[in-house]
Design a protein around this motif. Structure first.
Motif, PDB file in Angstrom:
ATOM      1  N   CYS A 156       0.846  -1.197   0.000  1.00 57.39           N
ATOM      2  CA  CYS A 156       0.000   0.000   0.000  1.00 57.39           C
ATOM      3  C   CYS A 156       0.881   1.247   0.000  1.00 57.39           C
ATOM      4  N   THR A 204      -9.494   3.977   0.588  1.00 57.37           N
ATOM      5  CA  THR A 204      -8.863   4.960   1.468  1.00 57.37           C
ATOM      6  C   THR A 204      -9.928   5.473   2.433  1.00 57.37           C
ATOM      7  N   GLU A 267      -6.144   5.871   6.383  1.00 56.62           N
ATOM      8  CA  GLU A 267      -5.869   4.458   6.170  1.00 56.62           C
ATOM      9  C   GLU A 267      -6.038   4.120   4.693  1.00 56.62           C
ATOM     10  N   GLU A 269      -6.204   0.708   2.444  1.00 56.03           N
ATOM     11  CA  GLU A 269      -6.317  -0.746   2.532  1.00 56.03           C
ATOM     12  C   GLU A 269      -6.500  -1.318   1.135  1.00 56.03           C
ATOM     13  N   ILE A 275      -3.296  -2.969   5.888  1.00 58.34           N
ATOM     14  CA  ILE A 275      -3.773  -1.594   6.037  1.00 58.34           C
ATOM     15  C   ILE A 275      -2.591  -0.702   6.371  1.00 58.34           C
ATOM     16  N   ARG A 277      -1.736   2.526   7.934  1.00 59.10           N
ATOM     17  CA  ARG A 277      -2.344   3.516   8.833  1.00 59.10           C
ATOM     18  C   ARG A 277      -1.346   4.600   9.173  1.00 59.10           C
TER      19      ARG A 277
END
Length: 284
Positions: A156, A204, A267, A269, A275, A277
């Motif tokens: 991510c 998001t 976040e 994902e 995820i 964060r």
């Protein structure tokens, strides 16, 4: 199971993520041969790292370690702009024949669970959830047919953007490269565990509110097209990072605009990739 870089016991190291609660550090003998995760990837030893960590890796409680960007020392970081129809439409841009490419510096990126640093003189700090590719096998003039053979895995990415500085001129570089404004993590999931990347969904969230959601199948310029295009003008190397673009829903084009503020939680994902964060804080 993903691969990650982190600080523990006063040193930078790397290993395997068991779950959100603990990691397995690469054994000392393995680290002597491969000093960082990029060198593991360059040697084609991700499977070897997994086996070594599972057999002899020290258990590291997540609370005792500090994550680093998945690849802390990439040779190149490329980003693709305007690569979802929904984002092109909200930005009121025409269709393009070639991908829009810009670069980020390594020090512009934070790890998962770190605070993104909003510049004190800007209130237009925006999120951009994205899929990142990590190159596994370098090359030049890579064909679309061979592109996936050069991908080590996926992670991510948040291409956090200082919008006013992005728009000072038609060059985007300043708004994309303030220190610790983007994020990359939490871990690298190898390509062979992901399968069909086009089947993944990106989401998001800002303070729990869904602000972006799209299928990776919606990319205008696909991963093979991007890899081929980049490798035509520059050699790609193991550990290079490519952020593939963000879908519609960015804060800058909402009515009213929705920018990240101090204390916010953002976040990103992606199916199967975990995820990413980050909180938001004003830069010192």
């Amino acid at each position: 199971m993903g691969f990650l870089s982190f600080e523990w016991d006063g040193r930078q190291t790397y290993g395997v993520r068991q779950d959100e609660g603990s990691y397995l550090e690469a054994p000392a003998a393995f680290r002597e041969q491969f000093p960082d995760l990029k060198s593991v990837i360059a040697a084609g030893q991700l499977a070897g790292l997994k086996a070594a960590a599972l057999a002899q890796g020290a258990v590291v409680p997540a609370g005792q370690a500090r994550l680093l960007p998945v690849i802390p020392n990439p040779g190149k970081i490329f980003c693709v702009g305007l690569n979802y129809k929904s984002h092109v439409a909200e930005m009121k841009r025409p269709d393009a024949d070639h991908p829009a490419i810009f670069v980020r510096f390594a020090d512009s990126l934070a790890a998962a669970d770190a605070a993104l640093q909003r510049p004190a003189f800007s209130d237009r700090f925006d999120y951009e959830g994205e899929l990142a590719i990590v190159i596994g096998k370098g090359g030049r003039h890579i064909s679309q047919a061979d592109a996936f053979d050069h991908v080590a895995g996926y992670a991510c990415f948040n291409d956090g953007t200082v919008r006013d500085w992005q728009r000072h001129t038609h060059q985007w570089t300043p708004g994309k490269n303030f220190p610790v404004t983007g994020a990359f993590g939490p871990c690298l999931v190898p390509a062979d565990e992901v399968g069909d990347v086009n089947a993944l969904t990106l989401q998001t969230r800002l303070n729990g509110q869904i602000v972006q959601q799209a299928s990776l199948d919606d990319l205008i310029f696909t991963i093979p097209v991007i890899v081929e295009y980049l490798s035509r003008f520059t050699p790609l190397a193991a550990g290079d990072v490519i952020a593939t673009g963000t879908p519609g829903g960015v804060g800058d084009k909402r009515n009213p605009p929705l920018y990240m503020q101090d204390g916010d939680l953002v976040e990103v994902e992606i199916t199967g990739l975990g995820i990413l964060r980050n909180t938001v804080a004003q830069a010192a």
